[in-house]
Scaffold this motif. Sequence first.
Motif, PDB file in Angstrom:
ATOM      1  N   VAL A 112      84.425  -1.020  25.390  1.00 50.42           N
ATOM      2  CA  VAL A 112      84.374   0.200  26.202  1.00 50.42           C
ATOM      3  C   VAL A 112      85.539   1.118  25.840  1.00 50.42           C
ATOM      4  O   VAL A 112      85.374   2.341  25.728  1.00 50.42           O
ATOM      5  N   TYR A 113      86.720   0.553  25.637  1.00 49.67           N
ATOM      6  CA  TYR A 113      87.887   1.354  25.252  1.00 49.67           C
ATOM      7  C   TYR A 113      87.645   2.066  23.920  1.00 49.67           C
ATOM      8  O   TYR A 113      87.907   3.265  23.791  1.00 49.67           O
ATOM      9  N   TRP A 115      84.791   2.731  22.580  1.00 55.33           N
ATOM     10  CA  TRP A 115      83.703   3.686  22.774  1.00 55.33           C
ATOM     11  C   TRP A 115      84.230   4.975  23.393  1.00 55.33           C
ATOM     12  O   TRP A 115      83.878   6.074  22.976  1.00 55.33           O
ATOM     13  N   ARG A 116      85.103   4.836  24.421  1.00 55.80           N
ATOM     14  CA  ARG A 116      85.654   6.010  25.086  1.00 55.80           C
ATOM     15  C   ARG A 116      86.565   6.811  24.154  1.00 55.80           C
ATOM     16  O   ARG A 116      86.688   8.024  24.295  1.00 55.80           O
ATOM     17  N   LYS A 117      87.214   6.125  23.212  1.00 49.78           N
ATOM     18  CA  LYS A 117      88.072   6.811  22.253  1.00 49.78           C
ATOM     19  C   LYS A 117      87.265   7.508  21.164  1.00 49.78           C
ATOM     20  O   LYS A 117      87.818   8.232  20.346  1.00 49.78           O
TER      21      LYS A 117
END
Length: 127
Positions: A112-113, A115-117
């Motif tokens: 998720v990290y 992906w968010r970046k």
Amino acid sequence: MLPMQLKIDFLAVGLYLLAGIGFAVVPLIVSRLIVRRSRGARRDETYESGMETIGSAWIQFTVAYYIYALIFLAFDVDVLYLFPVALVYGKYGLRDLIEVMIFIGILSLAIVYAWRKGVFEWKSRTE
């Protein structure tokens, strides 16, 4: 003076070391002796499956490609650890399940990290 068993152990390690060096060096020497060397202008050209190259072989890839590959490698290795864990666990069913779920949850947070970046988004370069 060293005990006899210690001498035998050192001898075994030395033999394995020599065998390892031999397995690395002998093919290099044999290939140097039997391979025909080529000379000329075509020697420095890029060789790709026997086909003529089109364009330059020096293509610069974006950093996102390497980050994507490293993330894949890291998660591939982490998931590989789940197989021995699944084989060893079993004595404490619920506790083992919770530990594996925590492990998978931490991996999910890392995905998720990333992906968010924006690591998984491929931006096209216009030249």
